[in-house]
Design a protein around this motif. Structure first.
Motif, short mmCIF file in Angstrom:
data_model
loop_
_atom_site.label_atom_id
_atom_site.label_comp_id
_atom_site.label_asym_id
_atom_site.label_seq_id
_atom_site.Cartn_x
_atom_site.Cartn_y
_atom_site.Cartn_z
N MET A 9 -4.49 -11.53 3.06
CA MET A 9 -3.39 -10.81 2.42
C MET A 9 -2.74 -9.86 3.44
SD MET A 9 -3.56 -8.31 -0.91
CE MET A 9 -4.38 -9.49 -2.01
N GLU A 10 -1.45 -9.72 3.33
CA GLU A 10 -0.78 -8.75 4.22
C GLU A 10 -1.30 -7.35 3.90
OE1 GLU A 10 3.53 -9.46 3.33
OE2 GLU A 10 2.54 -11.11 2.28
N SER A 11 -0.78 -6.40 4.61
CA SER A 11 -1.22 -5.03 4.40
C SER A 11 -0.89 -4.60 2.98
CB SER A 11 -0.51 -4.11 5.40
OG SER A 11 -1.19 -2.90 5.46
N LYS A 12 -1.83 -3.89 2.35
CA LYS A 12 -1.63 -3.36 1.01
C LYS A 12 -0.98 -1.98 1.06
CE LYS A 12 -4.39 -3.41 -2.71
NZ LYS A 12 -3.86 -4.41 -3.64
N LYS A 13 -1.46 -1.18 2.03
CA LYS A 13 -1.04 0.22 2.08
C LYS A 13 -0.20 0.47 3.32
CE LYS A 13 -4.98 2.60 2.05
NZ LYS A 13 -5.80 1.50 2.49
N LEU B 134 -15.04 -1.94 -11.68
CA LEU B 134 -13.78 -2.29 -11.01
C LEU B 134 -13.94 -3.61 -10.24
CD1 LEU B 134 -11.72 0.24 -8.82
CD2 LEU B 134 -11.70 -2.21 -8.49
N GLU C 159 -5.08 -2.98 -10.24
CA GLU C 159 -4.97 -2.20 -9.00
C GLU C 159 -6.15 -1.26 -8.77
OE1 GLU C 159 -2.75 -2.42 -6.54
OE2 GLU C 159 -1.80 -4.12 -7.52
N GLY C 160 -7.03 -1.14 -9.77
CA GLY C 160 -8.24 -0.35 -9.59
C GLY C 160 -8.05 1.15 -9.76
N ILE C 161 -6.85 1.57 -10.13
CA ILE C 161 -6.59 3.00 -10.30
C ILE C 161 -6.26 3.27 -11.76
CG2 ILE C 161 -5.12 4.95 -9.62
CD1 ILE C 161 -4.45 3.36 -7.06
N ILE D 287 0.59 3.49 5.73
CA ILE D 287 -0.05 4.78 5.98
C ILE D 287 0.68 5.54 7.08
CG2 ILE D 287 -2.20 5.91 6.68
CD1 ILE D 287 -3.70 3.48 5.65
N LEU D 288 1.03 6.76 6.81
CA LEU D 288 1.65 7.63 7.80
C LEU D 288 0.60 8.58 8.37
CD1 LEU D 288 4.85 8.56 5.73
CD2 LEU D 288 4.72 6.91 7.62
N GLU E 48 -5.18 0.61 8.43
CA GLU E 48 -5.96 -0.46 7.82
C GLU E 48 -6.65 -1.36 8.85
OE1 GLU E 48 -3.54 -2.54 4.99
OE2 GLU E 48 -3.80 -0.98 3.47
N PRO F 223 0.10 12.85 4.52
CA PRO F 223 0.98 12.02 3.71
C PRO F 223 0.17 11.14 2.74
CG PRO F 223 0.94 11.28 6.02
CD PRO F 223 0.05 12.45 5.93
#
Lengths: 454, 454
Positions: free
Chosen positions: A1-5, B147, A378-380, A7-8, B10, A80
């Motif tokens: 899978m491509e990146s999910k997040k 989860l 999404e687990g949240i 991040i800065l 990541e 961030p």
């Protein structure tokens, strides 16, 4: 899978807040003195608010306002925040839409509210204030303000809407752990509280009433200011760090949102994510649909009226130009306590009037259905407030599927719901309901408002 | 202020787990068949555990075990987690020590437990398992497993220790929101549960009892495996992503810990942060003190005995070599439910025996005092479990001040306490107490154990 997040780094935390008023072709109408009906001057607001905040409140010229170093340092506690591609939700919905969310729930108090509580505490402290008062609905703002007050060494009293005080006892405990005093509102500690208890002995409170109580206590306490978690221009300003970060992160993802969604109470998280994107719509005509998702039981943007109204239940505040259901509107006891407010902030109200944004209203059961789907995908576990944004995003994603047309959706996950689990319990047990607001109720309330304001 | 957080991307999520057993000069003793007292073979464990996990459990040769792509993808939900320089806490303590913490509380269920629940669900799913059972103390492991089970499409039943089931109802709700079934333990649904209820009608449960119930249900359910949140080697293995990330982040900070601290129940978060650092101590003799912080009311590492014992209360599991208080030890009802376990995992027990690490025990009131100080200084309300690590870190920082010698302290913040606020309420109200364990009680329990095991 491509990146999910996406991040800065800390260096990417914005160095200035974005003041949309400077760019608006039609400026919001000014707040008025209720007695004279004259526009308020800065001096009129100094008794209640720190001067640094009043200057921000009335600033119509500077598009960028520098974030003080001490505030930016505190932002580093959790900022961030991540931008997340919601692959799990997309899969669950089998939609061609790309769904992104800005995850403000990762803050240590679980919501976006810290973005404004920190600068508010900072300016109070800087001006030698020792005590502050505020209100809170579900408790997200109160927890954020309690953390900020402790950090800057201020004493804090929080009026917490009674229905939430009972529904969400853990948020009360969090405020107390940070050293704040918490009072269920309406209370006997203020005239505003006593009046409404006398008139309606079982009233479970509202943000409007809690604001009245907090304002009253601030006015009667030496060296004390009042702070507010939403509605006012300077609160919206502080929250723009959300959208400014999200802009950079959407660039990292190589996409631009076709539609941007946030839940709506007084407007703080909505403005925070929306204003930075709206500046390109205003200044460069860049296409984007911006949608506020409000509860069907408190539908000021979709069914309220644009006019001057008080910000609080007892009429202590200046008159503000807003989409409102009338400050006497008593919202149903939905679990999204942060959205139980009769009006919308002045800036957002003007933007809505000018057609730069739209609004949808959503029933409680649809929001919880969306929340459980999101949690499992999404687990949240989302806050009941944020679930309004999720439900609106799901509507868009389903529309995309129906039309067979992809689109890019970005919504703000303003907070997590780990302390709202009693609400989930009730939903899973089938014990939650929707609440209808009749046209007659809205009309009656607005007619009453007209009599009071005139 | 310098940077507070050290943030990875990541791509920096580890691609392999670290298996410390491969590097240990003295390997842990093997698990034994309770009847024959012969070392267990892989085949003996297949009925209860997924094969992929059994292979990891018994692997003594490969120092690095590749993380499957599907697991690493799920780690992207919240990993990498931040490493934080605790400037606020340093200031509050006026200490020359530098204090860092690895913030595992940012996971969507609020703790490090997802690091192992995801691979455990993955291997079960990969092998065609449809149902899983497990136990949970405070509910952190249960939420994480719920989860992961939902994501991989497994049905999950969780036995939750009764005292926590009542103290922490929100964690029950979170598990249910993710679709899991939750049963308070001891329960009438198993022979193990019925036996202990019959013998001790008001027994509030323990992890040992809940494990017995979960194992029994797994053995009686078709196509069902049992999963465990701590103690076993493969759980420690999965958790090493914590320490592997922390190593890189300490490098970014330009420091190396003189002392490394984690709270201790069965050993999962402790091993997770400690093993990657211990490999340099074992392989290169690099100086570092590694400290497990356990509750004074459940002091297996500081006052228990190194010997074979069952992992559960009813004696369903193999015999494991461990520091133990005896599997019949009934821990007091402290709020750190995740630390209420009679024994320590085999690897940690061997490391302790070999002098590669040390342990301290801490009373409940000291942990809550540390927790409130940390919350007010750093803005994060810690889990009662993690507060043991904080209290131990504070002791080290105070020692540094006393000696006037700086040192670098790293501890693991294994989880947040936002769902443990009832405990904070009781602490702030002065209603919490310490619990003493007498030497006679420990001796009596261990004597009883010797009779049973022989």
């Amino acid at each position: 899978m491509e990146s999910k997040k996406f991040i800065l780094q800390e260096k990417d935390i914005p160095t200035a807040w974005y003041n949309i008023v400077a760019d608006m072709k039609t400026k919001p109408l000014p707040p008025l003195n209720p007695k004279t009906k004259e526009p308020l001057k800065a001096e009129d607001l100094y008794p209640l608010f720190a001067k640094g905040l009043v200057e921000q409140e009335l600033n119509q010229t500077d598009a960028w306002i520098e974030i003080p170093e001490e505030v930016r340092d505190m932002y580093k506690l959790w900022r961030p925040t991540p931008l997340v591609r919601a692959y799990g939700l997309e899969k669950a919905l089998d939609t061609p839409a790309h769904i992104y969310f800005k995850n403000e729930s990762v803050s240590p108090v679980g919501s976006h509210k810290l973005n404004s509580s920190i600068p508010q505490a900072y300016y109070c402290k800087k001006e030698g204030v020792t005590n502050v008062t505020t209100e809170t609905g579900a408790g997200q703002w109160g927890c954020a303000m309690a953390l900020a007050a402790k950090h800057f060494g201020l004493e804090l009293a929080v009026y917490m809407v009674k229905v939430s005080y009972n529904q969400k006892p853990y948020r009360r405990s969090i405020m107390q752990t940070f050293g704040a005093e918490v009072i269920a509102s309406p209370s006997m500690s203020t005239r505003a509280g006593r009046d409404i208890i006398t008139a309606h002995p079982n009233y479970q409170g509202s943000l409007g009433t809690a604001i009245s109580e907090a304002v009253e206590l601030a006015m009667q306490t030496p060296n004390c200011k009042y702070v507010l978690g939403s509605v006012l221009n300077h609160v919206m300003l502080h929250q723009t760090v959300i959208g400014l970060e999200a802009e950079k992160q959407m660039e990292m993802a190589g996409e631009y949102p076709d539609v941007l969604i946030a839940c709506f109470g007084g407007g703080s998280n909505f403005s925070g994510i929306a204003f930075p994107f709206l500046r390109h719509k205003i200044n460069e005509g860049r296409q984007i649909r911006v949608v506020a998702a409000e509860p069907a039981s408190c539908p000021k943007l979709t069914r309220g009226q644009f006019q001057y109204d008080f910000g609080d239940e007892s009429g202590y505040t200046p008159l503000l130009p807003m989409f409102t259901l009338g400050h006497n509107f008593a919202p149903a006891n939905i679990h999204a306590g942060g959205l139980r407010y009769h009006g919308a902030g002045s800036i957002v109200s003007q933007l809505k009037k000018d057609g730069l944004m739209e609004a949808v209203d959503i029933q409680q059961l649809e929001t919880f259905k969306a929340a459980v789907l999101f949690a499992q995908a999404e687990g949240i576990v989302p806050a009941p407030e944020s679930s309004h944004a999720i439900a609106a995003a799901i509507r868009e994603a389903e529309q995309a599927k129906l039309e067979g047309k992809p689109r890019t959706i970005l919504f703000n996950l303003s907070g997590h719901g780990l302390i709202d689990m009693a609400a989930y319990d009730q939903y899973l047990a089938g014990d939650l309901t929707n609440y209808e607001v009749t046209d007659a109720e809205v009309a009656r309330n607005l007619a009453e408002l007209e009599k009071i304001i005139k």
